[in-house]
Design a protein around this motif. Structure first.
Motif: not given
Length: 634
Positions: A6, A2, A621-629
């Motif tokens: 990043h 990760w 923010r939604t896309r970043a959260a999806r990428s982390r998941r």
């Protein structure tokens, strides 16, 4: 894993930002080189787009014209106000030179202090602007000459007239390309050429006319109009005798063109106390108007609820702001859109104008040029002569629900107003002492007349305001009144080439929604206001009667009568408070709408930007959260 992902995303984002900045500057540099002078014109009147009228003028040049542009570096360095205007002048002249196909040569000079270029600028009539404390003058002027050494000069191209730049430039080139001007003869009671009794100089409409026509003042037309006159302009002809009427009649029947301003209530002459009382132009011109197949009702002026101008006045011993029905501010919906004289006009101001209608049995054609809206009717002119009451006029107004014609073109077959021949006193030559042999009983090919039932349309204060830049006075139009007069003269003469330019740049417009809201509020509360005023007047009358009884009877008032007076006074105070409440309610709806418009103008764009930024932030923010998941765990 990760952390590496990043770091890679951060690097790519930074590189994208750097590339975007570099691309931004590259595009701007290329655009400045390749697209110099290219603009997207988003103004409503297309103020930055060269009109077809200008293209026609430039394409019709048949002899070389040389322009000298004097632009001082000091003026360009004075700030963006002047720098942007100078750039626009430069670009427009380049466009003109390109469209003229090599017959328009533009020379540019920088008239530095005490230089030969400054001497040349001064000799051409340029006026300098003081830009420094040491008295240094800066110039932005344009001088032009043709092959016969005719010269025209714009002494200072003021930024205040930026909206009229194309008109000023094209007018100069047109004058140089057409040095021979048509002749316009002026006859009437309006002191258009100035008034020695008051010390007033020529009216501005006359100065504008002299730029396009050879204007000639006629003191008397008894001996005839003149064979070289192209157009006869009648400016409130209220003092004509029968011989002069006959001369006008024969001029029109012989193919002469006539522009007539005939006003049932010329306010400008009513206000000139030092002049002799003006004659009644409507009554004097009645025989000619009848022969031309039209009539203007005597002693009647037009009021229009929709076009009425707002004025300050006094009503019931208090100041008010209200509509004044006879003063009209007319827009594009009130003028003929397919006639050169009116097609491009934006605002016209007319005051106490009359109405024009076709006479019974007319053989001519009446073509309306300017008309009111449907909420119009005729008013008694006598009610307007001495301290008119705008509120009372408005309260008693009954619209006729149909437009009234204020100006019209009259054409077609017409008979002479003198069917029996020349009047007594009009002689001919030795072979025909009575002049009967040369009498025209009818128009050989039809008459051509433009009739305007208003003379105040020509008054300076109704269409211009003065402004000052660097101690110099400039006139800025606020309405198209002078444009209409010149367009009408050119249409009658047959040369409408510049008509498409006039009217551009007038920015004064009515706020239709605000006006409609204000009108509804006035209509809703006017009845309540008048009822309260009637109660107040009745209460005052009751108090006056009781006090008069006391004085006439010589006895003291009884306690009941004294209590009645006190009750009436308390009632009067309460009624006045209710009246103030009604008057406040009269303005409340308009003020609320103005506040909403102001709030919308102030916060709409910031709110749109903030909302867009919020949506972008949420999406990222939604896309970043999806990428982390979705990222695999190590």
């Amino acid at each position: 894993m990760w952390t590496r992902l990043h770091t890679k995303q951060t690097f790519l984002s930074a590189a994208a930002i750097i590339l975007a900045v570099a691309l931004f500057f590259a595009i701007n540099i290329l655009a400045d080189v390749l697209l110099k002078g290219v603009r997207i014109d988003l103004t409503e009147d297309r103020l930055y787009t060269v009109t077809d009228a200008t293209r026609s003028v430039l394409s019709a040049i048949d002899e070389p014209i040389r322009l000298r542009l004097y632009r001082s570096r000091e003026l360009a360095e004075a700030g963006p106000y002047f720098a942007g205007h100078i750039q626009r002048v430069d670009e427009m002249l380049d466009t003109y030179a390109r469209l003229a196909g090599g017959l328009l040569v533009v020379e540019r000079y920088d008239p530095r202090p005490f230089s030969p270029e400054e001497d040349l600028a001064v000799s051409d009539g340029a006026r300098g602007l003081n830009v420094r404390a040491d008295g240094t003058l800066a110039y932005l002027a344009l001088s032009g000459s043709n092959s016969t050494d005719d010269r025209r000069t714009i002494p200072f191209l003021a930024p205040d007239r930026a909206d009229f730049l194309e008109y000023d430039l094209t007018r100069m080139i047109y004058d140089l390309a057409h040095p021979d001007k048509p002749v316009v003869a002026v006859l009437g009671d309006l002191p258009l050429f100035g008034d020695p009794m008051t010390g007033r100089g020529p009216w501005l409409v006359m100065e504008a006319m002299e730029q396009f026509f050879a204007v000639r003042q006629i003191e008397s037309a008894a001996a005839g109009i003149g064979d070289d006159v192209d157009v006869l302009m009648l400016a409130q002809p209220g003092s004509l005798n029968e011989s002069e009427l006959y001369a006008i009649d024969q001029f029109a029947l012989g193919g002469g063109r006539v522009l007539a301003f005939v006003d049932p209530l010329p306010e400008v002459l009513e206000l000139m106390r030092t002049r002799q009382p003006a004659g009644d132009a409507v009554a004097v011109m009645a025989p000619l108007l009848a022969a031309w197949g039209v009539e203007i009702p005597a002693g009647r002026v037009v009021g229009d609820r929709d076009a009425a101008m707002r004025v300050r006045a006094r009503h019931e011993d208090r100041p008010v702001v209200t509509d004044y029905l006879p003063w009209l501010e007319l827009g594009p919906d009130n003028v003929a859109a397919d006639v050169p004289a009116t097609a491009d006009l934006r605002v016209l101001v007319m005051k106490s104008a009359g109405s024009i209608r076709a006479a019974e049995g007319a053989t001519t054609t009446l073509e309306p040029l300017i008309r009111t809206g449907p909420q119009a009717a005729e008013l008694d002119a006598e009610r307007l002569r001495f301290l008119p009451d705008p509120v009372r006029l408005l309260r008693e107004f009954q619209p006729g629900n149909e437009p009234l014609v204020l100006a019209a073109r009259i054409s077609g077959a017409a008979q002479s107003a003198f069917p029996e021949g020349p009047p007594d006193g009009v002689g001919g030559d030795e072979d025909d002492p009575s002049g009967a042999a040369g009498h025209r009983s009818a128009a050989a090919s039809g008459i051509e007349v433009i009739l305007v039932a208003d003379a105040d349309i020509l008054v300076d204060d109704n269409f211009v305001q003065a402004s000052a830049v660097g101690g110099q006075r400039f006139i800025v139009p606020t309405a198209n009144n002078a444009d209409f007069a010149i367009n009408a003269l050119e249409q009658l003469r047959g040369g409408e080439m510049l008509a498409g330019l006039r009217g551009r740049g007038i920015t004064q417009r009515r706020f239709d929604v605000l006006e409609e809201t204000r009108r509804r509020a006035e209509d809703a509360y006017r009845a309540s206001e008048q009822a309260l005023l009637a109660n107040i007047e009745e209460t005052r009358r009751r108090i006056s009667e009781l006090q008069r009884e006391e004085l006439e009877g010589g006895a003291l008032l009884t306690p009941e009568q004294q209590q009645a007076i006190e009750d009436s006074r308390q009632n009067l105070l309460q009624l006045r408070q209710e009246l103030r409440d009604v008057q406040y309610a009269l303005r409340r709806d308009v003020e609320r709408l103005e506040q909403r418009v102001t709030t919308l103008n102030t916060w709409a764009v910031p709110a749109l930007i903030a909302g867009t930024a919020l949506v972008v932030a949420v999406v990222r923010r939604t896309r970043a959260a999806r990428s982390r998941r979705d990222a695999p765990t190590s």
